[in-house]
Design a protein around this motif. Structure first.
Motif, PDB file in Angstrom:
ATOM      1  N   VAL A  97       0.865  -1.171   0.000  1.00  0.00           N
ATOM      2  CA  VAL A  97       0.000   0.000   0.000  1.00  0.00           C
ATOM      3  C   VAL A  97       0.908   1.230   0.000  1.00  0.00           C
ATOM      4  N   ASP A  98       0.587   2.206  -0.822  1.00  0.00           N
ATOM      5  CA  ASP A  98       1.313   3.463  -0.870  1.00  0.00           C
ATOM      6  C   ASP A  98       0.584   4.489  -0.005  1.00  0.00           C
ATOM      7  N   VAL A  99       1.350   5.240   0.768  1.00  0.00           N
ATOM      8  CA  VAL A  99       0.766   6.140   1.758  1.00  0.00           C
ATOM      9  C   VAL A  99       1.354   7.532   1.624  1.00  0.00           C
ATOM     10  N   VAL A 100       0.490   8.548   1.655  1.00  0.00           N
ATOM     11  CA  VAL A 100       0.892   9.940   1.837  1.00  0.00           C
ATOM     12  C   VAL A 100       0.130  10.445   3.053  1.00  0.00           C
ATOM     13  N   ASN A 101       0.868  10.891   4.063  1.00  0.00           N
ATOM     14  CA  ASN A 101       0.265  11.307   5.327  1.00  0.00           C
ATOM     15  C   ASN A 101       0.430  12.813   5.488  1.00  0.00           C
ATOM     16  N   PHE A 102      -0.699  13.523   5.563  1.00  0.00           N
ATOM     17  CA  PHE A 102      -0.688  14.974   5.741  1.00  0.00           C
ATOM     18  C   PHE A 102      -0.983  15.304   7.204  1.00  0.00           C
ATOM     19  N   GLY A 103      -0.004  15.083   8.065  1.00  0.00           N
ATOM     20  CA  GLY A 103      -0.138  15.473   9.462  1.00  0.00           C
ATOM     21  C   GLY A 103      -1.168  14.698  10.246  1.00  0.00           C
ATOM     22  N   HIS A 104      -1.586  13.538   9.754  1.00  0.00           N
ATOM     23  CA  HIS A 104      -2.609  12.740  10.416  1.00  0.00           C
ATOM     24  C   HIS A 104      -1.959  11.686  11.305  1.00  0.00           C
ATOM     25  N   GLU A 105      -2.743  11.194  12.256  1.00  0.00           N
ATOM     26  CA  GLU A 105      -2.275  10.082  13.078  1.00  0.00           C
ATOM     27  C   GLU A 105      -1.971   8.892  12.171  1.00  0.00           C
ATOM     28  N   PRO A 106      -0.784   8.263  12.308  1.00  0.00           N
ATOM     29  CA  PRO A 106      -0.450   7.143  11.417  1.00  0.00           C
ATOM     30  C   PRO A 106      -1.458   6.017  11.530  1.00  0.00           C
ATOM     31  N   PRO A 107      -1.838   5.414  10.413  1.00  0.00           N
ATOM     32  CA  PRO A 107      -2.754   4.273  10.471  1.00  0.00           C
ATOM     33  C   PRO A 107      -2.127   3.104  11.228  1.00  0.00           C
ATOM     34  N   LEU A 108      -2.992   2.299  11.825  1.00  0.00           N
ATOM     35  CA  LEU A 108      -2.555   1.077  12.476  1.00  0.00           C
ATOM     36  C   LEU A 108      -2.752  -0.092  11.526  1.00  0.00           C
ATOM     37  N   VAL A 109      -1.805  -1.009  11.535  1.00  0.00           N
ATOM     38  CA  VAL A 109      -1.914  -2.245  10.776  1.00  0.00           C
ATOM     39  C   VAL A 109      -2.286  -3.344  11.759  1.00  0.00           C
ATOM     40  N   VAL A 110      -3.433  -3.974  11.521  1.00  0.00           N
ATOM     41  CA  VAL A 110      -3.962  -4.978  12.435  1.00  0.00           C
ATOM     42  C   VAL A 110      -4.069  -6.298  11.679  1.00  0.00           C
ATOM     43  N   GLY A 111      -3.424  -7.329  12.209  1.00  0.00           N
ATOM     44  CA  GLY A 111      -3.452  -8.606  11.518  1.00  0.00           C
ATOM     45  C   GLY A 111      -2.944  -9.739  12.379  1.00  0.00           C
ATOM     46  N   PRO A 112      -2.699 -10.873  11.771  1.00  0.00           N
ATOM     47  CA  PRO A 112      -2.250 -12.053  12.530  1.00  0.00           C
ATOM     48  C   PRO A 112      -0.981 -11.813  13.333  1.00  0.00           C
ATOM     49  N   ALA A 113      -0.120 -10.914  12.861  1.00  0.00           N
ATOM     50  CA  ALA A 113       1.136 -10.647  13.562  1.00  0.00           C
ATOM     51  C   ALA A 113       0.992  -9.646  14.702  1.00  0.00           C
ATOM     52  N   GLY A 114      -0.201  -9.115  14.900  1.00  0.00           N
ATOM     53  CA  GLY A 114      -0.400  -8.144  15.969  1.00  0.00           C
ATOM     54  C   GLY A 114      -0.778  -6.781  15.438  1.00  0.00           C
ATOM     55  N   VAL A 115      -0.416  -5.757  16.188  1.00  0.00           N
ATOM     56  CA  VAL A 115      -0.767  -4.378  15.852  1.00  0.00           C
ATOM     57  C   VAL A 115       0.513  -3.561  15.746  1.00  0.00           C
ATOM     58  N   ARG A 116       0.645  -2.842  14.671  1.00  0.00           N
ATOM     59  CA  ARG A 116       1.777  -1.933  14.512  1.00  0.00           C
ATOM     60  C   ARG A 116       1.294  -0.674  13.804  1.00  0.00           C
TER      61      ARG A 116
END
Length: 405
Positions: free
Chosen positions: A276-295
């Protein structure tokens, strides 16, 4: 869009739906009825019981305890819970009942003309009050319908599994009567992949809604046509500046021309199924939630939309590519979640709450479950009192399906 609140109604989420109900339809279509049993109005029952009770009590008590004039309360009660014609019927019935009951007594004990005038005047005033109440309800229903139309225009319904993405979202306005605010989100499939935009306009009111609508309009066009995600990001920045310039030319200075928006722009490329390609404009970073946990994804290096002119950096927005494992979900929230406080002033522990629920049930990573978890957790943590608009958005690729090319 099928809201998470609607789906959770089948699992006992009725209290939350009552806290954040959908707007009613046009005036007169669903006029409010306080008392209903199995879909039928029983608002006529309490005034009738009161009328019968007063009449029976007056007939069966002594001459020293005449209460027939209390019948004036009956049309007043009807005005609060019945319609105009129902109230008028009770006003007439009260006058007739007064005349019959009072006529049963000898002349020396009758209440007489003064109380008759009181009952008649009370009925007239009750009908007038009911007219005012019903007109106010119809005006409120019209406003709710307009607010719902605006909400569905700004935050358009999203088809399930649209653009090869499984998604779920819920939007809780801080002003439950307004039903719309400055949070925004959308999914735009296109020939270059499927793009997602989630953000939050600074401030509240119609000015925030206007900017959100302007950003979403630009995203829907640029997100579809532009092959480069950085170009889409540049279009969004330009749109904010143009919007504020337009407001300035209209003489709407102050907060409206100083607004900015934090946002996360996502791109699920058709040629990279694990990225996934991401451009973040001063927002809280997204969380990745999956089998490996949360990051959390790395924080963005761009200023919020509309503040780009505060820096001398003229480089194009940096696009960061992140690898996603199968079954991982991206969770994006606005500050209504991260800044929700409990009675002691503690912030809602989003990452910890998600990690704990994921450890107990790996199926929590599914977008509908994840959004419902965060929504319910925020409302419990804050006691149902939201100080800011709250958006919870979860999205992941549909396993085994390709994105539109």
């Amino acid at each position: 869009m099928e809201s998470v609140s609607a789906r959770d109604g089948r699992r006992g989420g009725r209290g939350l739906r009552e806290r954040y109900p959908r707007a009613s339809w046009p005036a007169g279509a669903h006029r409010q009825q306080p008392l209903r049993v199995r879909g039928r109005s029983v608002a006529w029952v309490p005034p009738l019981l009161l009328l019968a009770a007063i009449a029976l009590a007056d007939v069966n008590t002594g001459a020293d305890f005449r209460i027939v004039s209390w019948i004036v309360l009956v049309p007043g009660i009807a005005a609060a819970i019945c319609g105009v014609w129902g109230t008028a019927a009770y006003a007439v019935l009260s006058v007739v009942t007064y005349g019959v009951v009072d006529g049963l007594w000898p002349d020396a004990y009758r209440a007489g003309l003064p109380d008759f005038i009181l009952v008649a005047l009370g009925g007239i005033l009750a009908v007038a009050a009911c007219v005012v109440r019903v007109r106010g309800q119809e005006r409120m229903l019209r406003m709710q319908y307009i607010a719902e139309t605006i909400r569905r225009t700004v935050l358009r319904p999203l088809p399930p599994a649209w653009g090869g993405l499984e998604h779920a979202e819920v939007y809780l306005p801080a002003d439950v009567e307004a039903r719309v605010g400055g949070d925004f989100y959308d999914i735009q499939p296109g020939p270059h992949g499927t793009r997602v935009l989630v953000g939050d306009v600074q401030g509240k009111g119609l000015g925030a809604v206007e900017m959100a609508a302007a950003l979403l309009g630009t995203f829907r066009e640029a997100g579809y046509h532009e092959p480069d995600l950085a170009t889409v990001a540049e279009r969004l920045e330009t749109r904010v500046r143009r919007h504020r310039g337009h407001l300035g030319d209209l003489g709407r200075g102050g907060e409206d021309t100083d607004r900015f928006a934090t946002a996360v722009l996502l791109d699920f490329p058709a040629d990279a199924p694990d990225a996934v390609d991401v451009v973040n404009f001063g927002h809280e970073p997204p969380l990745v939630v999956g089998p490996a946990g949360v990051r959390a994804l790395p924080p963005g290096d761009r200023l919020p939309l509309g503040l780009g002119d505060l820096t001398r950096d003229t480089s194009r927005p940096g696009v960061r590519r992140c690898v996603l494992a199968p079954g991982e979900t991206l969770l994006v929230t606005t500050d209504g979640v991260t800044e929700a406080r409990d009675g002691d002033g503690a912030f809602y522990p989003l990452a910890d709450a998600v990690a704990h629920a994921l450890a107990a049930d790996p199926r929590t990573a599914r977008p509908p479950r994840l959004v419902a978890l965060v929504r319910d957790g925020v409302l419990r943590h804050s006691g149902g009192h939201l100080d800011d608009d709250t958006t919870v958005f979860a999205v992941r690729r549909v396993l085994g399906s390709g994105l539109p090319g």
